[in-house]
Design a protein around this motif. Structure first.
Motif, PDB file in Angstrom:
ATOM      1  N   ASP A   1      49.914  30.664  36.501  1.00  0.00           N
ATOM      2  CA  ASP A   1      49.711  29.056  36.766  1.00  0.00           C
ATOM      3  C   ASP A   1      48.027  29.037  36.430  1.00  0.00           C
ATOM      4  O   ASP A   1      47.343  29.754  37.482  1.00  0.00           O
ATOM      5  CB  ASP A   1      50.146  29.206  38.158  1.00  0.00           C
ATOM      6  CG  ASP A   1      49.645  28.014  38.753  1.00  0.00           C
ATOM      7  OD1 ASP A   1      49.047  27.065  38.082  1.00  0.00           O
ATOM      8  OD2 ASP A   1      50.171  27.461  39.135  1.00  0.00           O
TER       9      ASP A   1
ATOM     10  N   SER B   1      46.035  26.856  38.242  1.00  0.00           N
ATOM     11  CA  SER B   1      45.660  26.590  38.655  1.00  0.00           C
ATOM     12  C   SER B   1      44.976  27.953  40.159  1.00  0.00           C
ATOM     13  O   SER B   1      43.866  27.865  40.980  1.00  0.00           O
ATOM     14  CB  SER B   1      46.318  25.617  39.114  1.00  0.00           C
ATOM     15  OG  SER B   1      47.498  26.422  40.013  1.00  0.00           O
ATOM     16  N   LYS B   2      45.620  28.930  39.396  1.00  0.00           N
ATOM     17  CA  LYS B   2      45.576  30.574  40.583  1.00  0.00           C
ATOM     18  C   LYS B   2      44.835  31.231  39.819  1.00  0.00           C
ATOM     19  O   LYS B   2      44.342  31.696  40.360  1.00  0.00           O
ATOM     20  CB  LYS B   2      47.180  30.646  41.670  1.00  0.00           C
ATOM     21  CG  LYS B   2      47.624  29.273  42.288  1.00  0.00           C
ATOM     22  CD  LYS B   2      49.028  30.059  42.715  1.00  0.00           C
ATOM     23  CE  LYS B   2      50.178  30.282  41.969  1.00  0.00           C
ATOM     24  NZ  LYS B   2      51.442  31.101  42.405  1.00  0.00           N
TER      25      LYS B   2
ATOM     26  N   PRO C   1      43.248  31.607  36.999  1.00  0.00           N
ATOM     27  CA  PRO C   1      42.269  30.693  35.866  1.00  0.00           C
ATOM     28  C   PRO C   1      41.596  31.033  35.201  1.00  0.00           C
ATOM     29  O   PRO C   1      41.205  33.362  35.244  1.00  0.00           O
ATOM     30  CB  PRO C   1      41.046  30.000  37.022  1.00  0.00           C
ATOM     31  CG  PRO C   1      41.022  30.659  38.025  1.00  0.00           C
ATOM     32  CD  PRO C   1      42.319  31.953  38.247  1.00  0.00           C
TER      33      PRO C   1
END
Length: 386
Positions: A263, A265-266, A268
């Motif tokens: 993910d 967003s978590k 990077p």
């Protein structure tokens, strides 16, 4: 009172004896009695900068090979001057061994470590698959490094640990202390040899070179358990007193599953290298893979392990938590102009900063590119990726 004095004298003698035994045990387990003691800064922090996949020595018969090496040295000088790390890790594929000549293969190490020698920065290395080739081995590189770099903390495992002594000897640990005069370390840096590449043969250009297994040898599992037991006996429980960080060049095979569930967003960071065969330590039909004994020993026995950090896959720079063990895995950043790349990937390093000397400390980590841009900053700790 006359009866009490001999007893007190005996008790005092016993105390001195116990202190002497404890001190001896602590000194005996320190693998670097003749090197400067590594310690945290006075503000309680410790900074590590990781260069990975530098691939020196490519195409020396063409102009671009030496030009790439010069650019890689300049990158090191720029980053080291800006970041001012307490410790540096060179995490594998130092040399593109298949391009080097026998007569100068090891002297390329001199060029790689020169910026560290000039600035008197202590460091360690792991070796990668390109460091085992017909004209170079992991042991050749380690011996050369030890001979030309006074602040190299790289060493070799005991005989029989790590597989072939020529091609897989680079498994060891380095203690870091809270202060210069502390008796026990608060951080252990672990380094593992994932082997790979090809073994030397008698032919100058063998048509069928002998491949070297590309995973951490199963003998390392027992060595981890033994070393942790020695540390606990000398320094007390690792769970209560020490943090840990581990490095290996080729990532364990479980990272393939991590990539499938990233993910951004978590978690990077660049995710441009699709993982598959050859991109991680070789798996067999079992669910553990050939690297299973090493992975289980590391994650079960080494307490307060902040992360396992790998290179090898130049297009990846993310961190993610492995769900079955709860351990965080991070990729490095491609740090040299040698080796494969693509437009937009850039070159740089991974920085890690331990925030305190406590075993439950968090660790700030981020990617720093050559020009100074910072990206993919995360905090490694119990709340990461949960």
């Amino acid at each position: 009172m006359k009866l009490l004095l001999p007893f007190l004298m005996l008790l005092s003698t016993f105390d001195i004896y116990v202190h002497s035994v404890q001190t001896t045990r602590q000194e005996d387990i320190n693998p670097y009695p003749d090197k400067p003691r590594l310690s945290f800064r006075t503000d309680g922090t410790f900074k590590i900068t990781v260069f990975s996949d530098q691939h020196f020595g490519e195409n020396p018969w063409d102009s671009w090979g030496p030009e790439h090496d010069a650019a890689s040295v300049n990158l090191m000088k720029t980053v080291l001057a800006d970041e001012k790390p307490d410790y540096v890790v060179l995490n594998g594929d130092l040399i593109t061994g298949e391009n080097t000549f026998k007569e100068n293969a090891t002297t390329i190490i001199d060029q790689i470590v020169a910026p560290l020698n000039d600035l008197k920065i202590p460091f360690s290395t792991t070796q990668g698959n390109h460091d085992n080739q017909n004209n170079i081995t992991h042991l050749d590189e380690i011996k050369r490094e030890q001979s030309v770099a006074p602040l190299s903390y790289t060493r070799t495992a005991p005989p029989g640990i790590g597989g072939d002594d020529q091609h897989g000897p680079g498994t060891y640990w380095v203690p870091v202390y809270p202060t210069q005069d502390a008796q026990t370390p608060c951080l252990i840096l672990w380094f593992f040899d994932s082997r790979g590449g090809f073994a030397n043969t008698s032919e100058p250009n063998p048509s069928n070179p002998q491949g070297v297994d590309d995973w951490v040898h199963e003998s390392v599992a027992g060595w981890i358990e033994d070393e942790v037991s020695k540390m606990d006996a000398a320094w007390g429980s690792g769970e209560e007193s020490r943090a840990a960080l581990a490095f290996v060049h080729i990532p364990p095979h479980f990272v393939q599953e991590l990539q499938a569930n990233l993910d951004s967003s978590k978690e990077p960071g660049l995710n441009a290298d699709q993982l598959g065969e050859g991109s991680s330590q070789a798996a067999n039909p079992s669910t553990l893979g050939n690297d299973g004994p090493f992975w289980n020993a590391l994650t079960d026995k080494v307490k307060n392990l902040k992360a396992l950090i790998s290179g090898h896959d130049h297009g990846n720079e993310w961190c993610a938590r492995e769900p079955t063990k709860g351990v965080i895995f991070c990729f490095d950043k491609h740090g040299g102009y040698g080796g494969y790349t693509q437009d937009g990937w850039g070159y740089g390093v991974r920085n890690l900063v331990f925030k305190s000397t406590k075993p439950d400390t968090t660790v700030d980590t981020w990617i720093r590119l050559e020009g100074g841009e910072e990206k993919a900053r995360v905090v490694l700790g119990p709340d990461y990726d949960n």
